[in-house]
Scaffold this motif. Sequence first.
Motif, mmCIF file in Angstrom:
data_model
loop_
_atom_site.group_PDB
_atom_site.id
_atom_site.type_symbol
_atom_site.label_atom_id
_atom_site.label_comp_id
_atom_site.label_asym_id
_atom_site.label_seq_id
_atom_site.Cartn_x
_atom_site.Cartn_y
_atom_site.Cartn_z
ATOM 1 N N GLU A 100 0.807 -1.217 0.074
ATOM 2 C CA GLU A 100 0.008 0.010 -0.045
ATOM 3 C C GLU A 100 0.888 1.154 -0.019
ATOM 4 O O GLU A 100 0.512 2.299 -0.763
ATOM 5 N N GLY A 101 1.843 1.306 0.753
ATOM 6 C CA GLY A 101 2.623 2.730 1.033
ATOM 7 C C GLY A 101 3.572 2.846 -0.367
ATOM 8 O O GLY A 101 3.218 3.844 -0.925
ATOM 9 N N PRO A 102 4.200 1.916 -0.658
ATOM 10 C CA PRO A 102 4.989 2.260 -2.112
ATOM 11 C C PRO A 102 4.166 2.593 -3.186
ATOM 12 O O PRO A 102 4.277 3.384 -4.092
ATOM 13 N N LEU A 103 2.906 1.723 -3.185
ATOM 14 C CA LEU A 103 2.032 2.041 -4.455
ATOM 15 C C LEU A 103 1.242 3.388 -4.249
ATOM 16 O O LEU A 103 1.222 4.208 -5.424
ATOM 17 N N LEU A 104 0.996 3.940 -3.088
ATOM 18 C CA LEU A 104 0.489 5.401 -2.927
ATOM 19 C C LEU A 104 1.534 6.343 -3.174
ATOM 20 O O LEU A 104 1.075 7.195 -3.803
ATOM 21 N N VAL A 105 2.796 6.195 -2.767
ATOM 22 C CA VAL A 105 3.733 7.232 -2.918
ATOM 23 C C VAL A 105 3.874 7.094 -4.631
ATOM 24 O O VAL A 105 3.982 8.410 -5.050
ATOM 25 N N SER A 106 4.122 6.111 -5.349
ATOM 26 C CA SER A 106 4.172 6.074 -6.759
ATOM 27 C C SER A 106 3.226 6.575 -7.332
ATOM 28 O O SER A 106 3.517 7.636 -8.421
ATOM 29 N N LEU A 107 2.069 6.304 -7.000
ATOM 30 C CA LEU A 107 0.820 7.015 -7.873
ATOM 31 C C LEU A 107 0.827 8.556 -7.525
ATOM 32 O O LEU A 107 0.447 9.261 -8.559
ATOM 33 N N SER A 108 0.944 8.873 -6.320
ATOM 34 C CA SER A 108 1.071 10.193 -5.920
ATOM 35 C C SER A 108 1.838 11.112 -6.759
ATOM 36 O O SER A 108 1.690 12.148 -7.310
#
Length: 299
Positions: A100-108
Amino acid sequence: MRIHMAGNQKFPSDLLFVVGLVVLTDIFVLIPVLNESFIRIVLGLPLVLFLPGYALVAVLFPTKTGLEGIERAALSVGISVAIVPLIGLVLNNTSFGIREGPLLVSLSLFVILACIVAYIRRRTLPENKAFGFSFKASAYSFLSEVLGKPQSSTEKVLRTFLAISVLALVGTVAYLSIVPHEQEPFTEFYILGADGKAENYTTEYVQGESGTVIIGVTNHEHRTVNYTLDVRLENESLPLPENLRNIKLDDNTTMEEPLEITPSVEGENMELQFLLFNETEKDTPYRDLRLWINVTEEA
């Protein structure tokens, strides 16, 4: 060729709205008190299903001409559906993994950087040619385009696709908001190298000397669980400290503790097993991990 630069041009309202929505989503996902609210789901779905595509479309089509509002919306959904799996594929080939964390940061980061590039591209255009967005005018335009008579078969397809996408999005948000979903219970069990990373494990030993691994257990079982750890070299149990032999973890808590491995026998390609048992099954490992090590005779 003359390039028109509007030095005092404000950051476009549509891009500002997108960036603000991304930041708001990050807040509701990352802050513990807020991430239990259904608002997290309401904000998270556009971040996955719409905003990445909209930001990229803004980069590719900075002018008013070329794409109508309904076409921009339809492309934004379709491109988002393509972008998110690609980002996930990239993350899956890194040490971060699809979490969740890496995916959220990447999308953002993708959305924010794309909005900045879109803003720069619009600044190079005369103000009357650069794409602009008025929420009120766009709402009227959107309704007239959706409800009006389509001009071509392509427009019919785009309208149908957009209508299905909007209905699916609204239905998904409503379902996830109303129906409670409890995640399936599971336990994370992992080992890390001495530097705390999932790499650089000690696999070459000298008999009688020690190497260190870090044992990690995370409880997602929705209850407190008593675990038992057994570490075996060639099916022979190794001595363990009490805090690792018997592990009691509350729900949603993690334990990471270093463990010194001191092989007492020499050999090549020997199997080092890490076996985690739960309180309901004492004979069959609930989770298991393996390393293959070489142990040479002491010089």
